[in-house]
Motif scaffolding. Structure first.
Motif, PDB file in Angstrom:
ATOM      1  N   VAL A   4       0.887  -1.154   0.000  1.00  0.00           N
ATOM      2  CA  VAL A   4       0.000   0.000   0.000  1.00  0.00           C
ATOM      3  C   VAL A   4       0.923   1.201   0.000  1.00  0.00           C
ATOM      4  O   VAL A   4       1.746   1.364   0.909  1.00  0.00           O
ATOM      5  CB  VAL A   4      -0.933   0.026   1.233  1.00  0.00           C
ATOM      6  CG1 VAL A   4      -1.733   1.318   1.279  1.00  0.00           C
ATOM      7  CG2 VAL A   4      -1.851  -1.186   1.234  1.00  0.00           C
ATOM      8  N   ILE A   5       0.837   1.996  -1.067  1.00  0.00           N
ATOM      9  CA  ILE A   5       1.683   3.187  -1.139  1.00  0.00           C
ATOM     10  C   ILE A   5       0.815   4.421  -0.954  1.00  0.00           C
ATOM     11  O   ILE A   5      -0.269   4.527  -1.517  1.00  0.00           O
ATOM     12  CB  ILE A   5       2.504   3.241  -2.446  1.00  0.00           C
ATOM     13  CG1 ILE A   5       1.610   3.275  -3.677  1.00  0.00           C
ATOM     14  CG2 ILE A   5       3.455   2.066  -2.526  1.00  0.00           C
ATOM     15  CD1 ILE A   5       2.377   3.526  -4.960  1.00  0.00           C
ATOM     16  N   GLN A   6       1.316   5.321  -0.142  1.00  0.00           N
ATOM     17  CA  GLN A   6       0.606   6.563   0.121  1.00  0.00           C
ATOM     18  C   GLN A   6       1.538   7.728  -0.182  1.00  0.00           C
ATOM     19  O   GLN A   6       2.653   7.791   0.331  1.00  0.00           O
ATOM     20  CB  GLN A   6       0.145   6.619   1.581  1.00  0.00           C
ATOM     21  CG  GLN A   6      -0.867   5.533   1.893  1.00  0.00           C
ATOM     22  CD  GLN A   6      -1.326   5.590   3.334  1.00  0.00           C
ATOM     23  OE1 GLN A   6      -0.559   5.347   4.248  1.00  0.00           O
ATOM     24  NE2 GLN A   6      -2.584   5.937   3.515  1.00  0.00           N
ATOM     25  N   ARG A   7       1.046   8.626  -1.038  1.00  0.00           N
ATOM     26  CA  ARG A   7       1.805   9.842  -1.343  1.00  0.00           C
ATOM     27  C   ARG A   7       1.660  10.763  -0.142  1.00  0.00           C
ATOM     28  O   ARG A   7       0.544  11.028   0.313  1.00  0.00           O
ATOM     29  CB  ARG A   7       1.246  10.502  -2.606  1.00  0.00           C
ATOM     30  CG  ARG A   7       2.089  11.669  -3.090  1.00  0.00           C
ATOM     31  CD  ARG A   7       1.522  12.252  -4.356  1.00  0.00           C
ATOM     32  NE  ARG A   7       0.416  13.149  -4.043  1.00  0.00           N
ATOM     33  CZ  ARG A   7      -0.381  13.704  -4.949  1.00  0.00           C
ATOM     34  NH1 ARG A   7      -0.221  13.427  -6.229  1.00  0.00           N
ATOM     35  NH2 ARG A   7      -1.335  14.520  -4.592  1.00  0.00           N
ATOM     36  N   ASP A  25       8.227  15.189   1.348  1.00  0.00           N
ATOM     37  CA  ASP A  25       7.574  14.727   0.127  1.00  0.00           C
ATOM     38  C   ASP A  25       8.091  13.366  -0.340  1.00  0.00           C
ATOM     39  O   ASP A  25       9.283  13.178  -0.524  1.00  0.00           O
ATOM     40  CB  ASP A  25       7.773  15.748  -0.993  1.00  0.00           C
ATOM     41  CG  ASP A  25       7.110  17.074  -0.677  1.00  0.00           C
ATOM     42  OD1 ASP A  25       6.043  17.060  -0.042  1.00  0.00           O
ATOM     43  OD2 ASP A  25       7.676  18.118  -1.056  1.00  0.00           O
ATOM     44  N   GLY A  26       7.154  12.445  -0.527  1.00  0.00           N
ATOM     45  CA  GLY A  26       7.526  11.123  -0.992  1.00  0.00           C
ATOM     46  C   GLY A  26       6.432  10.115  -0.757  1.00  0.00           C
ATOM     47  O   GLY A  26       5.245  10.438  -0.881  1.00  0.00           O
ATOM     48  N   LEU A  27       6.848   8.897  -0.391  1.00  0.00           N
ATOM     49  CA  LEU A  27       5.905   7.796  -0.216  1.00  0.00           C
ATOM     50  C   LEU A  27       6.127   7.063   1.095  1.00  0.00           C
ATOM     51  O   LEU A  27       7.266   6.852   1.509  1.00  0.00           O
ATOM     52  CB  LEU A  27       6.058   6.768  -1.341  1.00  0.00           C
ATOM     53  CG  LEU A  27       5.766   7.218  -2.762  1.00  0.00           C
ATOM     54  CD1 LEU A  27       6.121   6.093  -3.734  1.00  0.00           C
ATOM     55  CD2 LEU A  27       4.315   7.628  -2.921  1.00  0.00           C
ATOM     56  N   ILE A  75       9.653   2.663   4.357  1.00  0.00           N
ATOM     57  CA  ILE A  75       9.076   1.338   4.173  1.00  0.00           C
ATOM     58  C   ILE A  75       8.774   0.756   5.549  1.00  0.00           C
ATOM     59  O   ILE A  75       9.637   0.753   6.437  1.00  0.00           O
ATOM     60  CB  ILE A  75      10.025   0.395   3.417  1.00  0.00           C
ATOM     61  CG1 ILE A  75      10.296   0.939   2.012  1.00  0.00           C
ATOM     62  CG2 ILE A  75       9.434  -1.014   3.336  1.00  0.00           C
ATOM     63  CD1 ILE A  75      11.322   0.145   1.229  1.00  0.00           C
ATOM     64  N   VAL A  76       7.540   0.251   5.692  1.00  0.00           N
ATOM     65  CA  VAL A  76       7.092  -0.324   6.956  1.00  0.00           C
ATOM     66  C   VAL A  76       6.566  -1.729   6.692  1.00  0.00           C
ATOM     67  O   VAL A  76       5.699  -1.912   5.836  1.00  0.00           O
ATOM     68  CB  VAL A  76       5.978   0.550   7.589  1.00  0.00           C
ATOM     69  CG1 VAL A  76       5.442  -0.087   8.857  1.00  0.00           C
ATOM     70  CG2 VAL A  76       6.485   1.960   7.859  1.00  0.00           C
TER      71      VAL A  76
END
Length: 150
Positions: A4-7, A25-27, A75-76
């Motif tokens: 699951v990527i969140q901006r 700023d990133g993911l 990353i988690v």
């Protein structure tokens, strides 16, 4: 692998009151691993994430990638992404890989993301009780499953 990527415009991870990761700023990438995942999943998913055009260009159109904006990443590890909720009200996590399988894949994914992005990234701690804080920019949230890449 499922991600699951969140901006985000900012995000952080805290473990036992100590901030272990922080970006602007990133993911934020929540990563779930199953026993069937292999190295090809790692390279495919990393490439997909760093090149996905979900950041706005000058006209506000989602046309730029993480590489284009030189964005940061946290990353988690997130075994709950593979929860089975079909029966009852208590999710089953039987599909999630055990640590002996998941940790090496998780660490390999981090290294691949750093190679593809061309810089170091930040992480949570595998298996830890983490508090993830973020400001989801957009909001933009995308689910990617390597089992659906064909």
């Amino acid at each position: 692998m499922k991600a699951v990527i969140q901006r985000v415009s900012q995000a952080s991870v805290t473990i036992i009151g100590k901030k272990v990761a922080s970006i602007n700023d990133g993911l934020v990438v929540l990563l779930g691993i199953v026993n069937e995942d292999v190295s090809e999943d790692i390279s495919w998913l990393s490439n997909k994430i760093v090149n996905m055009r979900i950041f706005p260009d000058a006209e506000g159109v989602m046309n730029k990638s993480l590489l284009d904006i030189n964005g940061d990443v946290i990353i988690v590890s997130q075994f709950t992404l593979h929860a089975n909720t079909k029966k009852g009200n208590r999710p089953s996590y039987i599909k999630a890989a055990k640590p002996d399988v998941a940790i090496p894949l998780y660490e390999s994914f981090i290294k691949q993301m750093e190679l593809d992005l061309g810089k170091s990234i930040q992480t949570g701690e595998f298996g830890a009780d983490m508090q993830v804080a973020l400001i989801n920019d957009g909001p933009v949230t995308i689910i990617i499953d390597t089992k659906n890449k064909d």
